[in-house]
Scaffold this motif. Structure first.
Motif, PDB file in Angstrom:
ATOM      1  N   ASP A 113      -8.958 -46.098 -58.089  1.00  0.00           N
ATOM      2  CA  ASP A 113      -9.425 -47.171 -58.957  1.00  0.00           C
ATOM      3  C   ASP A 113     -10.924 -47.382 -58.762  1.00  0.00           C
ATOM      4  OD1 ASP A 113      -6.710 -47.383 -59.255  1.00  0.00           O
ATOM      5  OD2 ASP A 113      -6.629 -49.547 -59.003  1.00  0.00           O
ATOM      6  N   PHE A 114     -11.615 -47.670 -59.872  1.00  0.00           N
ATOM      7  CA  PHE A 114     -13.017 -48.054 -59.714  1.00  0.00           C
ATOM      8  C   PHE A 114     -13.459 -48.989 -60.835  1.00  0.00           C
ATOM      9  CE2 PHE A 114     -13.312 -44.030 -62.074  1.00  0.00           C
ATOM     10  CZ  PHE A 114     -14.316 -44.253 -63.010  1.00  0.00           C
TER      11      PHE A 114
ATOM     12  N   LYS B 135      -3.362 -43.053 -62.471  1.00  0.00           N
ATOM     13  CA  LYS B 135      -1.988 -43.126 -62.009  1.00  0.00           C
ATOM     14  C   LYS B 135      -1.740 -42.045 -60.969  1.00  0.00           C
ATOM     15  CE  LYS B 135       0.259 -45.317 -65.920  1.00  0.00           C
ATOM     16  NZ  LYS B 135       1.456 -45.314 -66.793  1.00  0.00           N
ATOM     17  N   ILE B 136      -1.085 -42.428 -59.886  1.00  0.00           N
ATOM     18  CA  ILE B 136      -0.806 -41.483 -58.815  1.00  0.00           C
ATOM     19  C   ILE B 136       0.597 -40.906 -58.964  1.00  0.00           C
ATOM     20  CG2 ILE B 136      -2.419 -42.574 -57.205  1.00  0.00           C
ATOM     21  CD1 ILE B 136      -0.058 -43.981 -55.903  1.00  0.00           C
ATOM     22  N   PHE B 137       0.819 -39.814 -58.234  1.00  0.00           N
ATOM     23  CA  PHE B 137       2.114 -39.127 -58.245  1.00  0.00           C
ATOM     24  C   PHE B 137       2.482 -38.623 -59.625  1.00  0.00           C
ATOM     25  CE2 PHE B 137       2.650 -42.627 -55.005  1.00  0.00           C
ATOM     26  CZ  PHE B 137       2.252 -41.839 -53.929  1.00  0.00           C
ATOM     27  N   LYS B 138       1.482 -38.203 -60.379  1.00  0.00           N
ATOM     28  CA  LYS B 138       1.703 -37.629 -61.705  1.00  0.00           C
ATOM     29  C   LYS B 138       1.365 -36.141 -61.675  1.00  0.00           C
ATOM     30  CE  LYS B 138       2.710 -41.212 -64.467  1.00  0.00           C
ATOM     31  NZ  LYS B 138       3.799 -41.240 -65.460  1.00  0.00           N
TER      32      LYS B 138
ATOM     33  N   ILE C  44      -7.966 -47.126 -68.880  1.00  0.00           N
ATOM     34  CA  ILE C  44      -9.197 -47.913 -68.796  1.00  0.00           C
ATOM     35  C   ILE C  44      -8.894 -49.312 -69.321  1.00  0.00           C
ATOM     36  CG2 ILE C  44     -11.582 -48.166 -69.572  1.00  0.00           C
ATOM     37  CD1 ILE C  44      -9.942 -44.743 -69.617  1.00  0.00           C
ATOM     38  N   PHE C  45      -9.086 -50.308 -68.457  1.00  0.00           N
ATOM     39  CA  PHE C  45      -8.824 -51.704 -68.796  1.00  0.00           C
ATOM     40  C   PHE C  45     -10.137 -52.444 -69.057  1.00  0.00           C
ATOM     41  CE2 PHE C  45      -5.335 -50.307 -66.074  1.00  0.00           C
ATOM     42  CZ  PHE C  45      -4.210 -50.788 -66.725  1.00  0.00           C
ATOM     43  N   ASN C  46     -10.010 -53.648 -69.603  1.00  0.00           N
ATOM     44  CA  ASN C  46     -11.196 -54.457 -69.881  1.00  0.00           C
ATOM     45  C   ASN C  46     -11.887 -54.920 -68.598  1.00  0.00           C
ATOM     46  OD1 ASN C  46      -8.817 -56.042 -69.533  1.00  0.00           O
ATOM     47  ND2 ASN C  46      -9.894 -57.850 -70.300  1.00  0.00           N
ATOM     48  N   ASP C  47     -11.103 -55.260 -67.567  1.00  0.00           N
ATOM     49  CA  ASP C  47     -11.664 -55.651 -66.274  1.00  0.00           C
ATOM     50  C   ASP C  47     -10.564 -55.565 -65.224  1.00  0.00           C
ATOM     51  OD1 ASP C  47     -10.116 -58.019 -66.462  1.00  0.00           O
ATOM     52  OD2 ASP C  47     -11.759 -59.115 -67.381  1.00  0.00           O
TER      53      ASP C  47
ATOM     54  N   LEU D  16      -7.729 -50.546 -72.892  1.00  0.00           N
ATOM     55  CA  LEU D  16      -8.687 -50.140 -73.920  1.00  0.00           C
ATOM     56  C   LEU D  16      -8.538 -48.668 -74.305  1.00  0.00           C
ATOM     57  CD1 LEU D  16     -11.898 -51.882 -72.507  1.00  0.00           C
ATOM     58  CD2 LEU D  16     -10.217 -52.812 -74.128  1.00  0.00           C
ATOM     59  N   PHE D  17      -8.456 -47.817 -73.294  1.00  0.00           N
ATOM     60  CA  PHE D  17      -8.390 -46.367 -73.528  1.00  0.00           C
ATOM     61  C   PHE D  17      -7.426 -45.729 -72.545  1.00  0.00           C
ATOM     62  CE2 PHE D  17     -12.658 -47.727 -74.740  1.00  0.00           C
ATOM     63  CZ  PHE D  17     -12.801 -47.173 -76.002  1.00  0.00           C
ATOM     64  N   ARG D  18      -6.975 -44.538 -72.908  1.00  0.00           N
ATOM     65  CA  ARG D  18      -6.148 -43.737 -71.992  1.00  0.00           C
ATOM     66  C   ARG D  18      -6.639 -42.296 -72.056  1.00  0.00           C
ATOM     67  NH1 ARG D  18       0.148 -44.807 -71.112  1.00  0.00           N
ATOM     68  NH2 ARG D  18       0.390 -43.668 -69.152  1.00  0.00           N
ATOM     69  N   ILE D  19      -6.712 -41.668 -70.886  1.00  0.00           N
ATOM     70  CA  ILE D  19      -7.137 -40.268 -70.801  1.00  0.00           C
ATOM     71  C   ILE D  19      -6.030 -39.485 -70.111  1.00  0.00           C
ATOM     72  CG2 ILE D  19      -8.889 -38.665 -69.971  1.00  0.00           C
ATOM     73  CD1 ILE D  19     -10.852 -41.006 -69.866  1.00  0.00           C
ATOM     74  N   LYS D  20      -5.552 -38.440 -70.785  1.00  0.00           N
ATOM     75  CA  LYS D  20      -4.449 -37.650 -70.222  1.00  0.00           C
ATOM     76  C   LYS D  20      -4.784 -36.170 -70.288  1.00  0.00           C
ATOM     77  CE  LYS D  20      -0.191 -38.950 -70.668  1.00  0.00           C
ATOM     78  NZ  LYS D  20       1.154 -39.311 -71.190  1.00  0.00           N
ATOM     79  N   ALA D  21      -4.404 -35.449 -69.217  1.00  0.00           N
ATOM     80  CA  ALA D  21      -4.592 -34.002 -69.180  1.00  0.00           C
ATOM     81  C   ALA D  21      -3.647 -33.344 -70.176  1.00  0.00           C
ATOM     82  CB  ALA D  21      -4.333 -33.475 -67.775  1.00  0.00           C
ATOM     83  N   ASN D  22      -4.133 -32.311 -70.833  1.00  0.00           N
ATOM     84  CA  ASN D  22      -3.310 -31.605 -71.811  1.00  0.00           C
ATOM     85  C   ASN D  22      -2.453 -30.514 -71.179  1.00  0.00           C
ATOM     86  OD1 ASN D  22      -4.371 -33.113 -73.944  1.00  0.00           O
ATOM     87  ND2 ASN D  22      -6.134 -31.766 -74.119  1.00  0.00           N
TER      88      ASN D  22
END
Length: 201
Positions: free
Chosen positions: A22-23, A39-42, A49-52, A59-65
């Motif tokens: 987390d950062f 997310k861990i253990f994935k 990505i959250f607002n705070d 707000l956003f989600r990033i996932k490996a293809n």
């Protein structure tokens, strides 16, 4: 959804009190830009990505293809509007020597590229890091930087790893203005890249 009115430089600061990566992202005045949780253990990278830090709004989600692939890419989804925002693609075997990533827009067209500025920093970090006691302090004097350029070679952003014992802080600066939507895409790409590069050491 776009990230507007960002006051640079932006600080990426990792939390040391959680087992996940987390950062916080804050601006030069200390105001929240976003809170990032991996997310861990994935089997595949999955980042929200959250607002705070309250995590009241996603707000956003990033996932490996793909699961494991040197040419892996990472899709960025705008959760507010429910649409594809773009993609970050790692440049395969080159990343072993000098990290390089392509930033693609929602139409899968390459807009920008992230390049590590000096590959020798990573090499020296690996060698010096093996030296007893001295290796503990490489985070204070061997810190890589990364620059974003467009297809013509014009420089727009630079990210630097800031001196610290455990590599928990990075700083992103904008060199010249860029359209808001492109700016958001670059910032989101950088936060995913930071997670990938930090995991590599």
């Amino acid at each position: 959804m776009i990230l507007k009115n960002l006051n640079y430089p932006l600080d990426f600061k990792f939390k040391i009190t959680t087992i996940s990566s987390d950062f916080n992202i804050t601006d030069k005045n200390g105001n929240y830009v976003a809170y990032v949780r991996q997310k861990i253990f994935k089997l595949k990278d999955d980042v929200i990505i959250f607002n705070d830090e309250s995590k009241s709004q996603e707000l956003f989600r990033i996932k490996a293809n793909q699961w494991i692939d040197f040419n892996a890419s990472f899709s960025i989804t705008d959760l507010v509007n429910g649409k594809n925002f773009g993609r970050l693609a790692r440049k395969g075997m080159r990343s072993f020597w000098k990290s390089q990533y392509n930033i693609l827009d929602e139409n899968d067209q390459q807009k920008y590229q992230i390049n590590e500025d000096n590959a020798w920093t990573k090499v020296l970090d690996g060698f010096v890091g093996e030296i007893p006691i001295v290796g503990m302090f490489t985070g204070y004097f061997l810190n890589p930087s990364y620059t974003v350029k467009d297809n013509s070679g014009k420089e727009f952003f630079r990210l630097k790893k800031m001196p610290s014992l455990i590599g928990r802080r990075f700083q992103l600066d904008r060199l010249i203005d860029i359209p808001d939507e492109d700016e958001s895409l670059v910032v989101l790409s950088f936060l995913m890249m930071v997670l990938l590069e930090r995991a590599r050491g």
